[in-house]
Design an enzyme around this catalytic site. Sequence first.
Site, PDB file in Angstrom:
ATOM      1  N   MET A 231       3.355  -9.156  -1.744  1.00 36.87           N
ATOM      2  CA  MET A 231       2.957  -8.637  -0.427  1.00 36.87           C
ATOM      3  C   MET A 231       1.431  -8.599  -0.346  1.00 36.87           C
ATOM      4  SD  MET A 231       5.658  -5.816   0.667  1.00 36.87           S
ATOM      5  CE  MET A 231       7.398  -6.226   0.652  1.00 36.87           C
TER       6      MET A 231
ATOM      7  N   HIS B 169       0.843  -1.211   0.000  1.00 39.80           N
ATOM      8  CA  HIS B 169       0.000   0.000   0.000  1.00 39.80           C
ATOM      9  C   HIS B 169       0.873   1.254   0.000  1.00 39.80           C
ATOM     10  CE1 HIS B 169      -2.939  -2.838   2.010  1.00 39.80           C
ATOM     11  NE2 HIS B 169      -3.692  -2.306   1.076  1.00 39.80           N
TER      12      HIS B 169
END
Length: 278
Positions: free
Chosen positions: A186, A38
């Site tokens: 991830m 993110h």
Amino acid sequence: MTLILSTIAELRAQNAQWRSRGETLALVPTMGALHQGHLELVRQAKAEATRVIVSIFVNPTQFSAHEDLSKYPRPFEADLGHLRATEVDAVFTPSVVEMYGASFCTTIQVEGPAKVGLEDRFRPDHFAGVATVVAKLLLQSKPDCAVFGEKDYQQLAVIRQMVKDLDIGADIVGVPTLRETDGLAMSSRNIYLSAQERQIAPEIYQTLLSCSQNLQEKSPNHALAKARTHLETAGFKLDYLELRDASTLRQVSDPSQPARLLFAGRLGTTRLIDNIKV
Ligand code: PAF
């Protein structure tokens, strides 16, 4: 300073102030539980615009009946810490009531890349929920661009199509998947893997790479069958491993067109997805 905005009115007032000073805006929509992937989207957003807004909203309408919305992680203080450290300008954290008032009754119906037999086969109403909330976020914040990860590749294709079809007028920026050093994409789900599963999980990326290599030399059916068998032998319960057109996500009809290799499957109880460009 990172502003915390919890209502649409606050978001609009802040954006109007920035716009009046000639600033440009990038939006990074998230459901929180932020990880380095993110933060990579935030870094890209910063390169695209002078102001960056990150939304944190666990969207109930994109959860299927079998997915437990109440168990979705909500580490708000930790998320805020990350966003402050990356100097995000504003965090938009609307409540469910703010986003979906009691009289809410409009849902975007999605077709095209939303109905190709990949994620939609396992989560039938998921993309209608995603498209509706992303359209709302884009209309609430009216950014110049919005940034999404390529890891959720079908989601990215659905959003691009929706923004184009509805003339929303924001650029949709896709960011390549950030990976652990062993290649595992991830994801906030990686923490659910046992130590043994975590050792097996990098096989996904390694197999995608070797399958992509095999596609240069062997027929797609042969290369895909080999990769599927390899992953099943390693311990994955496969939902799909497919070669698809990179923009429509339909079956590849012209081998000279850009394509994508997409995987979804379970390791124990954890469902993982990944994809690579071919
Ligand atoms: O990818 C996500 O985190 C969500 O699907 C999104 C785009 C924030 C919509 O709720």
